[in-house]
Design a protein around this motif. Structure first.
Motif, PDB file in Angstrom:
ATOM      1  N   HIS A 488      50.440  28.267  98.973  1.00 27.32           N
ATOM      2  CA  HIS A 488      49.465  29.845  98.270  1.00 27.32           C
ATOM      3  C   HIS A 488      49.960  30.783  98.577  1.00 27.32           C
ATOM      4  N   GLU A 519      46.346  34.882  88.406  1.00 23.02           N
ATOM      5  CA  GLU A 519      47.645  33.713  88.321  1.00 23.02           C
ATOM      6  C   GLU A 519      47.535  33.230  86.836  1.00 23.02           C
ATOM      7  N   TYR A 526      55.755  30.394  87.925  1.00 24.04           N
ATOM      8  CA  TYR A 526      54.411  30.077  88.886  1.00 24.04           C
ATOM      9  C   TYR A 526      53.772  29.321  87.853  1.00 24.04           C
ATOM     10  N   ARG A 527      53.086  29.376  87.098  1.00 23.91           N
ATOM     11  CA  ARG A 527      51.950  28.299  86.062  1.00 23.91           C
ATOM     12  C   ARG A 527      52.581  26.872  86.156  1.00 23.91           C
ATOM     13  N   ARG A 530      52.007  25.308  89.095  1.00 23.15           N
ATOM     14  CA  ARG A 530      50.836  25.643  89.797  1.00 23.15           C
ATOM     15  C   ARG A 530      50.259  24.329  89.146  1.00 23.15           C
ATOM     16  N   SER A 531      50.277  24.099  87.970  1.00 28.97           N
ATOM     17  CA  SER A 531      49.900  23.369  86.824  1.00 28.97           C
ATOM     18  C   SER A 531      50.636  21.962  86.314  1.00 28.97           C
ATOM     19  N   LYS A 534      52.010  20.434  90.210  1.00 25.69           N
ATOM     20  CA  LYS A 534      51.361  20.760  91.976  1.00 25.69           C
ATOM     21  C   LYS A 534      52.113  21.276  92.974  1.00 25.69           C
ATOM     22  N   ILE A 536      52.073  24.562  94.097  1.00 25.52           N
ATOM     23  CA  ILE A 536      51.665  25.430  94.620  1.00 25.52           C
ATOM     24  C   ILE A 536      50.638  25.235  94.631  1.00 25.52           C
ATOM     25  N   PRO A 538      46.036  26.801  94.730  1.00 28.80           N
ATOM     26  CA  PRO A 538      45.029  27.751  93.747  1.00 28.80           C
ATOM     27  C   PRO A 538      45.268  29.277  94.879  1.00 28.80           C
ATOM     28  N   ASP A 594      43.152  25.521  87.587  1.00 29.89           N
ATOM     29  CA  ASP A 594      44.313  25.976  86.842  1.00 29.89           C
ATOM     30  C   ASP A 594      44.930  26.501  85.817  1.00 29.89           C
TER      31      ASP A 594
END
Length: 604
Positions: A488, A519, A526-527, A530-531, A534, A536, A538, A594
């Protein structure tokens, strides 16, 4: 110039490499001539060449460009204009790059012929690996491969990541039947659009066939480590499936279930007990060799930003060689590693002169910032462009740094890829390059590439929340934390109270909102990581006490940085500087939600 390689023919494959590298300049001039002659009357090139099709005019008149310069042409094709505005070969699809433009993925043109060119490079890797590792035809590869979302453009063209394009192609699905190309993962598990189901089924198949596995890997080091973490979380269930001869009910993809059952076939308590006895151990050091004892190497990309994962890979692999076989991007497949068993720090790639026409913009390290680069900055751009003209592949110099520029057979002309390379030597007459880093990228965990401007913009959006706390942000830096899986982003913030108050007693909800805003302000890739993926974890903000960045400057100056030229590094990676920051942390805060993400769609 489309060459073919039979992966069964080791001698023929090595002869091809000798021919390509011995006659590198001739191949380069030939491919440039082919590109210019074929495409001189396209709208893009005609605007510069005015009907001429000679190479000299091309290099004199056609400008070196960035993505923003060619984006309008690609968007026109996506919206229905003919391919011929940039290429006289039909554009078969658009490849979405992990780089972004305006918060959305870049789109690169490709052709059906270029898929064959990529296949040529994959096939050429077979004789190279067979040269250095014996017996690879006596077993299988456990490669964990995945597809990503794709979209349809208004013109009807598909836009998707380059690897998704390859895995869904007939070139992959009908690849030559040879032992080197036999994987433990059935194609249906690779092509499953549900990432969790795909991961589970591929690992299950890999465990069932453990005695046949000779090599393991994924494309990126980060993806392979996520698979290890997934195995840590699910080994009990996987063992239960093997013990009972069933597939878990939550695997709902019918093609996956059928493909796995064709391999599982019957209960196997002995295998389940053996896997359980290894996974139940407190330490997972060397787990790869313990679960797949015949494994000869781990094949993952560990150059560039992936180098940060080397210590974890070494821990899990138990000393197996880490092999980076090739250098490629969405724009073009570039070259291969002719010494695949070399240490990650020594990996160099030989660019294949039939893949594209390559030019190199000389760059140099800023003399006053070299030490800062080494000691303080992780991926900082301590390079400046030289005033020299770009040079051809055959004319680069050993030890010199260059930015890569490509002209492809798919419609890219003198395009700056953004990669900084260093020439390490020559193989015959072909130069070999070490990948240094992506231009301007400061943070990367997976396929994300966050540059300094994007990071500054995101922090600017977030710091407005600090007003309610009565403090201001005075300095910041960042670091990719890969000590856990997934890795992260970490931001180090030094704050100053406007009035009375203590920065060690900040409102947690406000600081978490700062994390969330950062974020939300970062780009599409990137988003998505992350979302959806998974891949990356938090984002974290670590608040440091007053004077921390002064201490950081003092250290960098002590290592040779100039006081007058010192700039706070925007990414920290080395242990000494990380210790300076971590020893002064007074508060840690994480994003609790997220960031917003939805699949990219093109407006008509």
């Amino acid at each position: 110039m489309l060459l073919t390689c039979d992966p069964h023919d080791k001698e023929g494959g090595m002869k091809l490499i000798e021919d390509l590298t011995t006659n590198a300049d001739q191949f380069q001039q030939q491919i440039l001539n082919e590109i210019v002659t074929q495409n001189a009357d396209t709208e893009y090139l005609a605007g510069f060449l005015d009907g001429h099709s000679d190479k000299e005019m091309f290099k004199k008149k056609v400008p070196i460009v960035n993505y923003d310069d060619i984006k309008p042409y690609i968007e026109r094709i996506a919206n229905g204009d003919p391919s011929s505005i940039i290429s006289n070969q039909p554009i078969s699809e658009l490849l979405t790059s992990s780089g972004t433009s305006g918060g959305q993925p870049k789109m690169m043109p490709t052709t059906a012929e270029d898929l064959d060119r990529k296949t040529f490079l994959y096939n050429l890797l077979v004789p190279v690996m067979n040269k250095y590792v014996d017996g690879l035809d006596q077993g299988k590869g456990m490669y964990l491969l995945f597809i990503k979302p794709e979209i349809n453009t208004p013109s009807g063209l598909t836009a998707r990541p380059v690897l998704t394009s390859y895995y869904k192609s007939s070139n992959f699905r009908k690849r030559p039947f040879n032992k080197f190309n036999i994987y433990t993962s059935p194609d249906d598990t690779i092509l499953c659009s549900d990432g969790k189901q795909s991961m589970y089924c591929q690992l299950l198949c890999g465990l069932i066939q453990r005695d046949e596995v000779l090599r393991v890997g994924a494309v990126f080091a980060s993806a392979f480590l996520r698979a290890i973490k997934f195995l840590e979380d699910h080994w009990k269930e996987l063992c239960s499936n093997i013990r009972l001869g069933i597939v878990s009910d939550w695997i709902t993809d019918s093609n996956c279930r059928r493909a796995v059952m064709d391999i599982l076939r019957h209960p196997n308590s002995q295998l389940a007990n053996l896997i359980e006895s290894e996974c139940i151990e407190n330490s997972w050091e060397g787990i790869i060799k313990r679960l797949w004892p015949r494994t000869k190497y781990v094949e993952v990309i560990v150059t560039g930003s992936m180098a940060q994962y080397i210590p974890m890979l070494e821990f899990y692999s138990g000393g197996l060689p880490l092999v980076s076989t090739m250098y490629a991007s969405s724009e073009c497949y570039f070259g291969i590693n002719l010494k695949p068993l070399s240490k990650p720090s020594d990996v160099s790639y030989t660019l294949l002169p039939n893949m594209a026409y390559f030019e190199f913009l000389p760059v140099e390290k800023n003399h006053g910032e070299v030490n800062q680069s080494v000691q303080c900055n992780g991926n900082s751009d301590n390079f400046s462009k030289d005033e020299e003209e770009p040079v051809d592949l055959a004319n680069v110099k050993v030890g010199q740094y260059y930015e890569l520029v490509v002209t492809t057979l798919t419609g890219l002309y003198r395009y700056r890829v953004g990669d900084i390379l260093m020439v390490t030597g020559f193989y015959n007459n072909a130069p070999q390059f070490r990948f240094i880093h992506r231009r301007n990228v400061v943070l990367s965990i997976d396929t994300d590439k966050t540059n300094e401007d994007d990071l500054l913009n995101a922090i600017t959006q977030a710091k407005s929340h600090l007003e309610s706390l009565g403090c201001i942000l005075t300095e910041y830096t960042s670091s990719p934390d890969t000590s856990s899986i997934p890795g992260h982003y970490v931001l180090f913030w030094e704050l100053k109270m406007i009035g009375s108050g203590d920065i060690s007693d900040l409102n947690t909800a406000v600081m978490e909102e700062c994390c969330k805003t950062v974020e939300e302000s970062l780009d599409y890739v990137y988003r998505r990581c992350r979302s959806k993926d998974k891949s990356i974890g938090p984002l974290e903000i670590r608040v440091v006490k007053h004077g921390t960045f002064d201490a950081l400057m003092d250290f960098c100056v002590s290592q040779g940085s100039s006081v007058n030229q010192y700039k706070t590094p925007r990414c920290i990676k080395c242990d000494e500087t990380m210790n300076i920051l971590d020893e002064r942390v007074v508060g840690r805060y994480f994003s609790r939600k997220d960031p917003f993400w939805k699949p990219y769609t093109m407006e008509t």
